[in-house]
Design an enzyme around this catalytic site. Structure first.
Site, PDB file in Angstrom:
ATOM      1  N   THR A  95      -1.519   8.552  -6.736  1.00 32.16           N
ATOM      2  CA  THR A  95      -1.245   7.397  -6.580  1.00 32.16           C
ATOM      3  C   THR A  95      -2.388   6.920  -5.829  1.00 32.16           C
ATOM      4  OG1 THR A  95       0.867   7.564  -6.817  1.00 32.16           O
ATOM      5  CG2 THR A  95       0.484   5.786  -5.704  1.00 32.16           C
ATOM      6  N   LYS A 171       1.339   1.968 -11.349  1.00 27.35           N
ATOM      7  CA  LYS A 171       1.796   2.791 -10.665  1.00 27.35           C
ATOM      8  C   LYS A 171       2.346   2.307  -9.062  1.00 27.35           C
ATOM      9  CE  LYS A 171       3.792   6.660  -9.161  1.00 27.35           C
ATOM     10  NZ  LYS A 171       3.541   7.089  -7.802  1.00 27.35           N
ATOM     11  N   LYS A 240       1.670   4.512   2.819  1.00 27.82           N
ATOM     12  CA  LYS A 240       0.171   4.256   2.146  1.00 27.82           C
ATOM     13  C   LYS A 240       0.122   3.432   0.697  1.00 27.82           C
ATOM     14  CE  LYS A 240      -0.714   7.215  -0.657  1.00 27.82           C
ATOM     15  NZ  LYS A 240      -0.862   7.647  -2.181  1.00 27.82           N
TER      16      LYS A 240
END
Length: 292
Positions: A95, A171, A240
C-alpha cells in the site's frame, strides 16, 4: 511458474506460502534472513542477496511496509530496476502512494521492464489461506501472464485499469473506509457500553442485520475483545495509509474531512498507547475518552 518474492513480513510470508502451495517455484529474499527459514522449510529457495534474486527471475513480487522501503529495494543500486532483465515484471503488493507508483512505473519502463500494482485487501490470516482480494492495474498482457499467481494468493482479482497507480488509489480509498468503520464502530460500542448494553449482543445485532460485511464482523470483534496485540496491521501503518489518502485527495483536489479526523485520532492513539497495537485499537479511543 517461477516467481521471486521480496519482503517476508506477515503479509508477504502468507502470500509466498500460498504461491508454494499452488505449485509455483518460489525464490525468496528478506532483509532479515531468519524470516525466510519457514518458507525454505516449505520448499522455497532462499536467494543469497537481492541482486541475485532479481537477476534470476522474470516475475518478482514485493511486499514491503511503505514507500521508503520499496524505494530502497526497487530503485537502490542493488535493487530490482538495476538487476531485473528486460521484459521482467515487478508486482508491487504494498500500500503505497500514487506518486511512488508513478515513479516505479517510469523507472521500470526506462529499464525495459514492466511494473504492475497489485495491493491486496485482507489481514495476515487471510493471506496465509490464499484468500486475499487482489486489486490490480497494469498492462493487459502482464495481467494475463500474472493470472495464475493472483489466483494462488487471492480468492478474486479486480482490475482497476492499465495505469498502476489506479490500483494504489483504490487500495488507499479502501483503507480510508476501513479506518472510518473502525472509528465509527468504536464510538457506537463505547456509547452502548456506557449505557449498560452488552457489547457482544450489540455487535451480534449489527452484524446480523444492518452491517453484515466482513469488515464490521472482523473489526467489531477485535474491538469488543480488545484483541489488539499482536498486531496484524499496526497503528503506524494505518496512519501512513490515511496520510497517503489525504495526499491523493490534495493532488486530485478532493476534500477528505473524515480523513483529517482519522489522521488525528490515529496520532492520538500512537502518542498515548504506543506503536505496537493493531490499528483496530483506534476503536478503543472513544472508550478511553469516555472514562471506560
Amino acid at each position: 511458474m517461477k516467481v521471486g518474492f521480496v519482503g517476508l513480513g506477515l503479509m508477504g510470508s502468507g502470500m509466498a506460502g500460498a504461491l508454494l502451495r499452488a505449485g509455483h517455484e518460489v525464490t525468496v529474499w528478506n532483509r532479515s534472513p531468519a524470516r525466510a527459514e519457514p518458507l525454505a522449510a516449505q520448499g522455497a529457495t532462499v536467494a543469497p542477496d537481492l541482486a541475485a534474486l532479481a537477476a534470476g527471475e522474470e516475475i518478482v513480487f514485493t511486499s514491503l511496509p511503505d514507500d521508503a522501503a520499496l524505494e530502497e529495494v526497487v530503485l537502490g543500486p542493488h535493487g530490482l530496476v538495476a538487476n531485473l532483465a528486460r521484459g521482467a515484471i515487478h508486482v508491487g503488493t504494498s500500500t503505497i502512494g500514487t506518486a511512488m507508483a508513478r515513479r516505479l512505473e517510469e523507472a521500470h519502463a526506462q529499464a525495459g521492464q514492466v511494473y504492475v500494482s497489485a495491493p491486496v485487501f485482507g489481514r495476515p490470516d487471510v493471506a496465509a489461506k490464499g484468500e486475499l482480494a487482489v486489486v490490480a492495474a497494469g498492462p493487459g498482457a502482464a495481467l494475463e501472464r500474472l493470472a495464475p499467481a493472483f489466483a494462488a494468493i487471492g480468492r478474486m482479482t479486480q482490475v482497476m485499469g492499465e495505469d498502476p497507480q489506479q490500483a494504489n488509489l483504490a487500495k488507499l480509498a479502501g483503507n480510508f473506509l476501513i479506518a472510518s468503520v473502525i472509528e465509527s464502530l468504536g464510538e457506537a460500542l463505547a456509547l452502548v457500553a456506557k449505557g449498560g448494553v452488552d457489547q457482544q449482543a450489540y455487535l451480534d445485532l449489527l452484524t446480523s442485520t444492518l452491517f453484515s460485511a466482513p469488515v464490521y464482523r472482523t473489526y467489531g470483534q477485535l474491538i469488543v475483545d480488545r484483541a489488539y496485540e499482536p498486531a496484524g496491521f499496526a497503528l503506524p501503518l494505518g496512519a501512513k495509509d490515511v496520510r497517503l489518502a489525504l495526499a491523493a485527495g490534495e493532488e486530485l483536489k478532493v476534500p477528505l474531512p473524515i480523513g483529517s479526523l482519522l489522521r488525528d485520532r490515529l496520532m492520538t492513539m500512537i502518542a498515548t498507547e504506543g506503536e505496537a497495537k493493531d490499528w483496530s485499537s483506534l476503536g478503543e479511543l472513544a472508550k478511553i475518552q469516555s472514562g471506560q
